[in-house]
Scaffold this motif. Sequence first.
Motif, PDB file in Angstrom:
ATOM      1  N   ARG A 117     -31.367 -56.408 -23.571  1.00  0.00           N
ATOM      2  CA  ARG A 117     -30.225 -56.223 -22.660  1.00  0.00           C
ATOM      3  C   ARG A 117     -30.638 -56.393 -21.194  1.00  0.00           C
ATOM      4  O   ARG A 117     -29.858 -56.858 -20.374  1.00  0.00           O
ATOM      5  CB  ARG A 117     -29.524 -54.885 -22.888  1.00  0.00           C
ATOM      6  CG  ARG A 117     -30.328 -53.655 -22.641  1.00  0.00           C
ATOM      7  CD  ARG A 117     -29.478 -52.391 -22.748  1.00  0.00           C
ATOM      8  NE  ARG A 117     -30.327 -51.218 -22.792  1.00  0.00           N
ATOM      9  CZ  ARG A 117     -30.716 -50.612 -23.893  1.00  0.00           C
ATOM     10  NH1 ARG A 117     -30.307 -51.059 -25.066  1.00  0.00           N
ATOM     11  NH2 ARG A 117     -31.508 -49.577 -23.849  1.00  0.00           N
ATOM     12  N   HIS A 118     -31.912 -56.059 -20.886  1.00  0.00           N
ATOM     13  CA  HIS A 118     -32.398 -56.256 -19.513  1.00  0.00           C
ATOM     14  C   HIS A 118     -32.576 -57.749 -19.223  1.00  0.00           C
ATOM     15  O   HIS A 118     -32.334 -58.220 -18.112  1.00  0.00           O
ATOM     16  CB  HIS A 118     -33.718 -55.507 -19.307  1.00  0.00           C
ATOM     17  CG  HIS A 118     -33.573 -54.018 -19.474  1.00  0.00           C
ATOM     18  ND1 HIS A 118     -34.596 -53.202 -19.903  1.00  0.00           N
ATOM     19  CD2 HIS A 118     -32.496 -53.216 -19.270  1.00  0.00           C
ATOM     20  CE1 HIS A 118     -34.152 -51.952 -19.950  1.00  0.00           C
ATOM     21  NE2 HIS A 118     -32.889 -51.938 -19.581  1.00  0.00           N
ATOM     22  N   MET A 119     -33.020 -58.495 -20.276  1.00  0.00           N
ATOM     23  CA  MET A 119     -33.178 -59.957 -20.121  1.00  0.00           C
ATOM     24  C   MET A 119     -31.816 -60.615 -19.918  1.00  0.00           C
ATOM     25  O   MET A 119     -31.656 -61.488 -19.069  1.00  0.00           O
ATOM     26  CB  MET A 119     -33.809 -60.550 -21.388  1.00  0.00           C
ATOM     27  CG  MET A 119     -35.131 -59.939 -21.765  1.00  0.00           C
ATOM     28  SD  MET A 119     -36.452 -60.985 -21.271  1.00  0.00           S
ATOM     29  CE  MET A 119     -36.334 -62.266 -22.477  1.00  0.00           C
ATOM     30  N   LEU A 120     -30.833 -60.187 -20.737  1.00  0.00           N
ATOM     31  CA  LEU A 120     -29.478 -60.749 -20.612  1.00  0.00           C
ATOM     32  C   LEU A 120     -28.958 -60.543 -19.197  1.00  0.00           C
ATOM     33  O   LEU A 120     -28.379 -61.439 -18.590  1.00  0.00           O
ATOM     34  CB  LEU A 120     -28.521 -60.030 -21.577  1.00  0.00           C
ATOM     35  CG  LEU A 120     -28.372 -60.531 -23.006  1.00  0.00           C
ATOM     36  CD1 LEU A 120     -27.293 -59.726 -23.724  1.00  0.00           C
ATOM     37  CD2 LEU A 120     -28.028 -62.004 -23.056  1.00  0.00           C
ATOM     38  N   TYR A 121     -29.178 -59.333 -18.676  1.00  0.00           N
ATOM     39  CA  TYR A 121     -28.651 -59.008 -17.352  1.00  0.00           C
ATOM     40  C   TYR A 121     -29.340 -59.843 -16.265  1.00  0.00           C
ATOM     41  O   TYR A 121     -28.680 -60.458 -15.418  1.00  0.00           O
ATOM     42  CB  TYR A 121     -28.799 -57.512 -17.055  1.00  0.00           C
ATOM     43  CG  TYR A 121     -28.194 -57.162 -15.722  1.00  0.00           C
ATOM     44  CD1 TYR A 121     -26.819 -57.085 -15.568  1.00  0.00           C
ATOM     45  CD2 TYR A 121     -28.992 -56.983 -14.594  1.00  0.00           C
ATOM     46  CE1 TYR A 121     -26.244 -56.817 -14.330  1.00  0.00           C
ATOM     47  CE2 TYR A 121     -28.426 -56.714 -13.358  1.00  0.00           C
ATOM     48  CZ  TYR A 121     -27.057 -56.629 -13.232  1.00  0.00           C
ATOM     49  OH  TYR A 121     -26.489 -56.381 -12.011  1.00  0.00           O
ATOM     50  N   LEU A 122     -30.675 -59.870 -16.316  1.00  0.00           N
ATOM     51  CA  LEU A 122     -31.393 -60.624 -15.278  1.00  0.00           C
ATOM     52  C   LEU A 122     -31.056 -62.112 -15.350  1.00  0.00           C
ATOM     53  O   LEU A 122     -30.880 -62.784 -14.329  1.00  0.00           O
ATOM     54  CB  LEU A 122     -32.908 -60.389 -15.421  1.00  0.00           C
ATOM     55  CG  LEU A 122     -33.801 -61.136 -14.444  1.00  0.00           C
ATOM     56  CD1 LEU A 122     -33.411 -60.895 -12.992  1.00  0.00           C
ATOM     57  CD2 LEU A 122     -35.271 -60.764 -14.634  1.00  0.00           C
ATOM     58  N   ASN A 123     -30.920 -62.620 -16.582  1.00  0.00           N
ATOM     59  CA  ASN A 123     -30.554 -64.030 -16.743  1.00  0.00           C
ATOM     60  C   ASN A 123     -29.174 -64.309 -16.117  1.00  0.00           C
ATOM     61  O   ASN A 123     -28.973 -65.341 -15.465  1.00  0.00           O
ATOM     62  CB  ASN A 123     -30.560 -64.382 -18.234  1.00  0.00           C
ATOM     63  CG  ASN A 123     -30.424 -65.873 -18.479  1.00  0.00           C
ATOM     64  OD1 ASN A 123     -31.191 -66.676 -17.961  1.00  0.00           O
ATOM     65  ND2 ASN A 123     -29.412 -66.250 -19.248  1.00  0.00           N
ATOM     66  N   ALA A 124     -28.234 -63.359 -16.296  1.00  0.00           N
ATOM     67  CA  ALA A 124     -26.899 -63.510 -15.676  1.00  0.00           C
ATOM     68  C   ALA A 124     -27.045 -63.543 -14.152  1.00  0.00           C
ATOM     69  O   ALA A 124     -26.352 -64.301 -13.466  1.00  0.00           O
ATOM     70  CB  ALA A 124     -25.979 -62.370 -16.105  1.00  0.00           C
ATOM     71  N   CYS A 125     -27.966 -62.731 -13.613  1.00  0.00           N
ATOM     72  CA  CYS A 125     -28.205 -62.735 -12.154  1.00  0.00           C
ATOM     73  C   CYS A 125     -28.680 -64.120 -11.709  1.00  0.00           C
ATOM     74  O   CYS A 125     -28.253 -64.627 -10.663  1.00  0.00           O
ATOM     75  CB  CYS A 125     -29.270 -61.700 -11.767  1.00  0.00           C
ATOM     76  SG  CYS A 125     -28.749 -59.998 -11.995  1.00  0.00           S
ATOM     77  N   LEU A 126     -29.562 -64.742 -12.520  1.00  0.00           N
ATOM     78  CA  LEU A 126     -30.080 -66.069 -12.146  1.00  0.00           C
ATOM     79  C   LEU A 126     -28.946 -67.078 -12.023  1.00  0.00           C
ATOM     80  O   LEU A 126     -28.882 -67.860 -11.067  1.00  0.00           O
ATOM     81  CB  LEU A 126     -31.101 -66.556 -13.184  1.00  0.00           C
ATOM     82  CG  LEU A 126     -32.401 -65.760 -13.304  1.00  0.00           C
ATOM     83  CD1 LEU A 126     -33.319 -66.384 -14.349  1.00  0.00           C
ATOM     84  CD2 LEU A 126     -33.119 -65.694 -11.960  1.00  0.00           C
ATOM     85  N   PHE A 127     -28.015 -67.043 -12.978  1.00  0.00           N
ATOM     86  CA  PHE A 127     -26.895 -67.984 -12.947  1.00  0.00           C
ATOM     87  C   PHE A 127     -25.952 -67.677 -11.781  1.00  0.00           C
ATOM     88  O   PHE A 127     -25.521 -68.576 -11.066  1.00  0.00           O
ATOM     89  CB  PHE A 127     -26.133 -67.957 -14.281  1.00  0.00           C
ATOM     90  CG  PHE A 127     -26.777 -68.831 -15.322  1.00  0.00           C
ATOM     91  CD1 PHE A 127     -26.323 -70.121 -15.551  1.00  0.00           C
ATOM     92  CD2 PHE A 127     -27.858 -68.369 -16.047  1.00  0.00           C
ATOM     93  CE1 PHE A 127     -26.941 -70.933 -16.496  1.00  0.00           C
ATOM     94  CE2 PHE A 127     -28.478 -69.172 -17.003  1.00  0.00           C
ATOM     95  CZ  PHE A 127     -28.020 -70.457 -17.223  1.00  0.00           C
ATOM     96  N   ALA A 128     -25.629 -66.388 -11.606  1.00  0.00           N
ATOM     97  CA  ALA A 128     -24.669 -66.026 -10.551  1.00  0.00           C
ATOM     98  C   ALA A 128     -25.241 -66.308  -9.162  1.00  0.00           C
ATOM     99  O   ALA A 128     -24.495 -66.621  -8.235  1.00  0.00           O
ATOM    100  CB  ALA A 128     -24.290 -64.551 -10.682  1.00  0.00           C
TER     101      ALA A 128
END
Length: 218
Positions: A117-128
Amino acid sequence: MLGDRNLREIIEKTFDRLYQDLNVKVDRANPDRIHAIEAALCTRLAYYERRDPLPVDNATKMSILLSHGMRKALSNVRGEYKADSLALQVDADMVIADEFVVRFEVVPELPEVPHPRHMLYLNACLFALGKQDGMLIYMTGDGKTTEFSITRNNKMFEEIVRRARVLSTLLKENKVPIVEPSDLCTSCKYYSRCYAREKVKEGSGDLLADLFGKLKAK
Ligand code: SF4
């Protein structure tokens, strides 16, 4: 002079206010705006938090305030990714050299591998935030740290957008998302809404002996 009770009430109200201030970053009234943290954790929990929230216990409030205090000391960068009518919001802790997005997670023990879940969140930050690489830093209360680097990943991003869309749709339809069993459940304040719980009747004190005794008696 303030009595002990008054003092305690004033302190608790101050913590309540600080905690409420923290929650404004999620636009709870608008189902088209989903924070990536809601989609990365449990969509059922996010639904309850928006529609039928239970009060937070003091221990949880304190731990959220402490990790937020650490975050406030960092630069904190906000971003948003638009996917049709859906806006996926993010808050990263810092961006180093205009290149690496950093997210800190305060944990009781350092993990061997990063949590999905931490990876999913950080990955979303990269895209945003339109960045390619990120760094997930785990930190314990006594200052030990471990880091993991991640590179932007399309599949992971599709997954968090899918989860955000599901949450958005269910919020609009007033339907509670399904139970998502995970390590979060045992300490979740909505546990009793998700899992039926019955206390075992008092027996000899030895559960296995009681069970086998019942089987033999049949
Ligand atoms: S108990 Fe588990 S499934 Fe239920 S809301 Fe909490 S985290 Fe989600």
